[in-house]
Design a protein around this motif. Structure first.
Motif: not given
Length: 736
Positions: A396, A400, A432
């Protein structure tokens, strides 16, 4: 006798080669004949016969009319013919029909491409009209005609052929890809092209016609130009137009007979300097990159040649940027500039140029501020799923949707005693997930990640993530085939992938009952090759089985097994029964086997002797009926009470049996261990002589027996117990 004379019209007929007359007299009924051979048209007319004597004369007249074939018709001049696109009408003059009425005419046609004359069907009405229209002809094609007449005597000669007459062409089709371009404030150039649908039937392109008028004006003007022969595209210059006006144009193509349809084109013929942009927007893309987008520049009727751009930083002076921008920037309406300072205000202006000069500068763009410099967001490794050589990584980002998009990632992995390895890969929007390859198997690995954008790398790698790769288990067999099926055994053919990274060293065959699901047993097999076969024994006839085949190596067993099902065959009706042989004393043993006709007999005779006294004891005679020439015979022998079964033996079906008593020839001796002093095996002829092939079969059978004896030198099958001089000894012998 009267004097007889003949006259035609008033001319005396003199005999010659074609004409003769003869006279005959038989009293009162005398007569005179005039005969003409190869009659000609000039022979017809009034004939007179004059008879004269001393009393006077008498005359008799007769009118002779002759009939001949008609003369050849005469065609009317070609200027009287009427060609159309698909037909031609022509006419002729009625010929002299020589006293026999014309009943029909015949017309023939030909073209330059076909030199053969072809007859045409003709309307009976043409006999009276003396004209004909030939239909279904090809446009813009030459034809030639001729005609002949027919009366009661026959056909006339053909008339002279007409000159070649060409049908009319098709109406021309519209031109295509027609454009109009301004070349001056008062002139345009029109470009045209023949369409693909133009064929030879449209004739020859002769001229180009252009109609044009001012928009909003009904006064239509016309300009026509002759097109050189063979030209399929070209241009036409239209001068003397009104400056700064818009015109409406339409164009058509023409041949020598027709003018085609019009293709309509609208064009603005005004040519001026370019106008300014109606929209001009600047957008910051990063700390040093700005995008410009514009629209609405009017080229003034001429192609743009340059875009002139300038910018100012804050309140500073204007700075020119690429003072002569060339295509494709002229038509893209967008461009990206870079190299600016971060957190700084900029403004832009734009001007266009054509052949007439530079246009007015555009309105100023909006003020744009470049971004603050940003590093890529931090990476957090969420999960790692490892195999023997690979690891699937999930991660992650701390942001984003950063203003500076992530363009690629770096993975740093290392193991004990090994230098770190960095792997770079491109980023995909919203993805991802990445599979890391080339890892060592069965090893603890630590990895870290960081992101990159267009301008910088991440400040630091992520916190280390430790995982272990799996050992290298082998792959399951690639194929298992049922090679041979018997009632109590099956043979399986197997194949492995020997080129796999972790090859198998063993195979495990797990047998299960398919109906009950119960495990029966495991059969291990070491492998040294990529393929082979393996026999599963101890099966029950007519039973459903499942066999699971795993591959094994030093790292363990394959995760997946190859599975197959089979059903054992039924016991054949010709299979011999199981026979028990009990034996107490044995010194000498002779094995006999005989074949005769379609069956074979095996006789086992055991002879025993003690202290020099010969004692023959017949213990057991076993008669087994075999079908002649069967390739294998399987027999189970249980010798002695509770003895283990002897393995099945394979014997080729040939005409042989054992024993010296029935064979007059020399026996072939085969010495075994000390329990049997003499075991002889001989081949005896039956009711026919032995061929060379039969001798070869016998030799192979005896060699097979040698191999069976050697293979079972230390077996676990049946046990023979012999007693000699009160002493018991145990002898084990495989009944091969």
């Amino acid at each position: 006798q009267p004097e007889v004379r003949h006259q035609r019209q008033v001319v005396h007929v003199v005999p010659h080669l074609r004409l003769s007359h003869a006279r005959a007299s038989d009293g009162v009924d005398g007569h005179s004949n005039v005969t003409t051979e190869m009659t000609m048209a000039g022979d017809q007319g009034q004939y007179t016969c004059v008879a004269t004597n001393e009393v006077g004369h008498i005359r008799q007249h007769v009118q002779i009319t002759l009939q001949f074939r008609p003369d050849a018709p005469m065609l009317n001049p070609t200027d009287g013919m009427r060609p159309e696109k698909n037909s031609i009408m022509f006419s002729w003059v009625r010929p002299n029909y020589h006293n026999s009425t014309i009943v029909a005419y015949e017309v023939e046609i030909r073209s330059p491409s076909n030199d053969t004359w072809e007859a045409l069907p003709i309307d009976p009405a043409s006999v009276q009209s003396l004209a004909m229209t030939v239909l279904r002809l090809i446009p813009w094609t030459q034809y030639q005609f001729r005609v002949r007449a027919q009366n009661g005597i026959g056909y006339s000669d053909f008339s002279n052929a007409t000159v070649y007459i060409r049908t009319l062409p098709l109406v021309p089709v519209r031109p295509e890809n027609t454009t109009v371009a301004s070349t001056a404030p008062t002139a345009v150039v029109l470009r045209w092209q023949l369409p693909d649908t133009w064929t030879s039937q449209h004739g020859v392109l002769t001229y180009l016609t252009v109609h044009y008028r001012l928009v909003g004006d009904s006064d239509l003007q016309r300009q026509q130009e002759t097109v050189p022969a063979g030209l399929d595209r070209g241009t036409m210059s239209i001068p003397n137009l009104r400056k700064g006006s818009s015109y409406y144009f339409r164009v058509s193509l023409g041949n020598a007979f027709f003018n085609g349809g019009f293709e309509e084109v609208f064009a603005n013929t005004t040519t001026t300097r370019p106008s300014n942009a109606t929209s001009f927007v600047a957008t910051a893309l990063s700390h040093e990159k700005i995008q410009l987008v514009w629209s609405g520049i009017d080229d003034g009727g001429l192609a743009l040649t340059k875009l002139m751009l300038a910018y100012k930083e804050g309140d500073s002076n204007w700075t020119a940027v690429n003072s002569s921008l060339q295509p494709p920037l002229l038509t893209n309406h967008t461009m990206i500039l870079r190299g600016f300072k971060s957190e700084t205000n900029y403004r832009f202006r734009l001007a266009a140029r054509n052949a007439l000069g530079k246009g007015r500068p555009s309105s100023l763009s909006n003020v744009v501020t470049t971004f603050v410099f940003e590093y890529p967001p931090a990476v957090t490794v969420v999960a790692v799923t490892a195999t023997a050589r690979t690891a699937l990584i999930r991660w992650s980002l701390s942001d984003d949707n950063p203003r500076q998009a992530v363009t690629r990632y770096a993975v740093l992995w290392f193991t004990d005693g090994r230098s770190p390895v960095e792997v770079l890969f491109d980023a995909e929007p919203g993805v991802r997930l990445y599979r890391l390859q080339g890892l060592p198997r069965g090893t603890f690995v630590q990895l870290r990640m960081r992101a990159h954008n267009e301008y910088a790398s991440g400040v630091a790698f992520s916190q280390g993530q430790t995982f272990s790769t799996l050992p290298g288990y082998p792959n399951a067999p690639t194929s298992i085939l049922l090679a041979h099926n018997n009632p109590r055994s099956v043979k399986l053919a197997w194949r492995l992938n020997r080129t796999a990274e972790f090859p198998a060293k063993k195979l495990s065959f797990r047998l299960k009952n398919k109906d009950s699901g119960a495990d029966i047993r495991d059969y291990p097999l070491e492998v040294r090759t990529s393929s082979g076969d393996f026999e599963l024994t101890g099966l029950v006839p007519e039973t459903n089985y499942i066999v699971l085949v795993h591959a094994e190596n030093d790292n363990g067993q394959s995760a997946v097994a190859f599975e197959m099902s089979f059903r054992t065959e039924a016991v054949p009706t010709t299979e011999p029964p199981t026979t028990t042989i009990a034996m107490t004393t044995s010194v000498n043993s002779t094995v006999e086997r005989a074949d005769s006709g379609d069956s074979s007999m095996m006789i086992i005779v055991l002879a025993a002797s003690c202290g020099g006294a010969a004692l023959l004891i017949m213990l057991l005679v076993v008669i087994v009926i075999y079908r002649k020439h069967r390739t294998t015979t399987e027999t189970e022998w249980d010798v002695g009470s509770g003895a283990a079964p002897v393995p099945k033996s394979s014997v080729k079906s040939t005409n042989w049996y054992a024993g010296g008593q029935k064979n007059p020839g020399s026996p072939i001796q085969e010495q075994t261990d000390g329990s049997f002093n003499n075991v002889s095996v001989q081949r005896v002829a039956s009711n026919h002589s032995w061929s060379s092939q039969q001798r070869q079969d016998t030799k192979e059978a005896m060699m097979q027996m040698d191999e069976d004896h050697a293979a079972h030198a230390n077996p676990e099958p049946s046990t023979f117990t012999s007693f000699s001089l009160g002493r018991q000894q145990s002898v084990q012998q495989s009944m091969g």
